[in-house]
Design an enzyme around this catalytic site. Structure first.
Site, mmCIF file in Angstrom:
data_model
loop_
_atom_site.group_PDB
_atom_site.id
_atom_site.type_symbol
_atom_site.label_atom_id
_atom_site.label_comp_id
_atom_site.label_asym_id
_atom_site.label_seq_id
_atom_site.Cartn_x
_atom_site.Cartn_y
_atom_site.Cartn_z
ATOM 1 N N GLU A 69 0.851 -1.187 0.000
ATOM 2 C CA GLU A 69 0.000 0.000 0.000
ATOM 3 C C GLU A 69 0.889 1.238 0.000
ATOM 4 O OE1 GLU A 69 -2.585 2.700 -0.250
ATOM 5 O OE2 GLU A 69 -3.446 0.664 -0.097
ATOM 6 N N ASN A 96 5.327 1.549 -3.965
ATOM 7 C CA ASN A 96 4.537 1.634 -5.188
ATOM 8 C C ASN A 96 4.578 0.302 -5.935
ATOM 9 O OD1 ASN A 96 3.584 2.303 -7.878
ATOM 10 N ND2 ASN A 96 3.966 4.453 -7.372
ATOM 11 N N ASP A 118 -8.394 1.125 -7.956
ATOM 12 C CA ASP A 118 -8.891 2.347 -8.589
ATOM 13 C C ASP A 118 -9.272 2.019 -10.034
ATOM 14 O OD1 ASP A 118 -9.220 4.899 -9.804
ATOM 15 O OD2 ASP A 118 -7.842 5.792 -8.357
ATOM 16 N N THR A 191 -13.372 -6.888 1.988
ATOM 17 C CA THR A 191 -12.587 -5.694 2.277
ATOM 18 C C THR A 191 -13.531 -4.634 2.837
ATOM 19 O OG1 THR A 191 -12.905 -4.521 0.182
ATOM 20 C CG2 THR A 191 -11.228 -6.258 0.223
ATOM 21 N N GLU A 192 -12.955 -3.529 3.297
ATOM 22 C CA GLU A 192 -13.788 -2.424 3.780
ATOM 23 C C GLU A 192 -14.701 -1.892 2.671
ATOM 24 O OE1 GLU A 192 -10.120 -2.592 6.321
ATOM 25 O OE2 GLU A 192 -10.475 -2.531 4.165
ATOM 26 N N TYR A 193 -14.119 -1.707 1.481
ATOM 27 C CA TYR A 193 -14.903 -1.205 0.360
ATOM 28 C C TYR A 193 -16.000 -2.190 -0.035
ATOM 29 C CZ TYR A 193 -11.816 2.746 -0.683
ATOM 30 O OH TYR A 193 -11.126 3.928 -0.627
ATOM 31 N N GLU A 194 -15.673 -3.447 -0.008
ATOM 32 C CA GLU A 194 -16.646 -4.473 -0.401
ATOM 33 C C GLU A 194 -17.866 -4.442 0.504
ATOM 34 O OE1 GLU A 194 -16.724 -9.339 -1.152
ATOM 35 O OE2 GLU A 194 -14.862 -8.291 -0.640
#
Length: 212
Positions: A69, A96, A118, A191-194
């Protein structure tokens, strides 16, 4: 989503060298020595706050995980999770993903996870997508023969373009779901986004591919 800046994050990352590898290039070719046990290595690119990778590490103690990350204000939350759970089979890299070849030798990695990357929806930004051909070349260089990529997203456009990218690269598609949470797939770790997107009714797309 804009992340809150945490000016103290870099200092905290340095304080836990047992979990955060500050100079990963020195481990190139020697990653098995960085862990307590010699086990297969799976990496997650864009590990975010670490819910997925810590969940995977707890569920699969026979696998070593590396979370990558770039944002230090984000990865520090993943570090907090690891500290709390005292997970010996996770390392974090605050680097990166473009530079993966600097950190891993050919065959050091068994699997790559790409979760809710992204989408870079504009055509002129296509090369920034983590499933673009240039990234597939990088993954192939560090993966074992017939290594795998597991990919999840809520973005249908990104999913479709990724399937095309995999096909153009002649990677074998071994699993695909157009609605993961309403499928018979077992063992999914969110995941958090999921969790956020699925709670809003968004479909979750998932696929697994394997280099030939």
């Amino acid at each position: 989503m804009r992340q809150r800046n945490k000016p103290w994050a870099k200092d905290k990352l340095v304080q836990y060298p047992q979990y955060v590898i500050s100079e990963p290039e020195k481990n190139k070719g020697k990653w098995k020595e960085a862990f307590d046990k010699d086990q297969p290595i799976h990496i997650e690119i864009g590990t975010g706050k670490g819910r997925f990778i810590t969940g995977m590490a707890k569920a699969n103690p026979d696998i070593n995980y590396i979370g990558i990350e770039l944002a230090d204000s984000v990865i520090v939350t993943a570090l907090d999770r690891i500290i709390e759970d005292e997970l010996p089979n996770i390392k974090l890299l605050n680097v990166n993903a473009n530079d993966l070849r600097d950190y891993f030798e050919k065959g050091e990695v068994n699997r790559v996870y790409l979760n809710f990357s992204d989408p870079w929806p504009k055509k002129r930004h296509a090369k920034r997508r983590l499933t673009y051909r240039s990234f597939l070349e990088i993954y192939e260089e560090i993966l074992v023969d017939k290594g795998e990529i597991h990919f999840k997203t809520d973005n249908q456009g990104l999913f479709e373009s990724s399937l095309m990218s995999f096909s153009d690269y002649d990677i074998l598609l071994t699993y695909v779901s157009l609605d993961l949470h309403n499928s018979d797939y077992e063992g999914n770790i969110m995941t958090e986004y999921e969790e956020k997107f699925s709670s809003r009714g968004s479909r979750i797309f998932r696929c697994e591919v394997q280099y030939r």
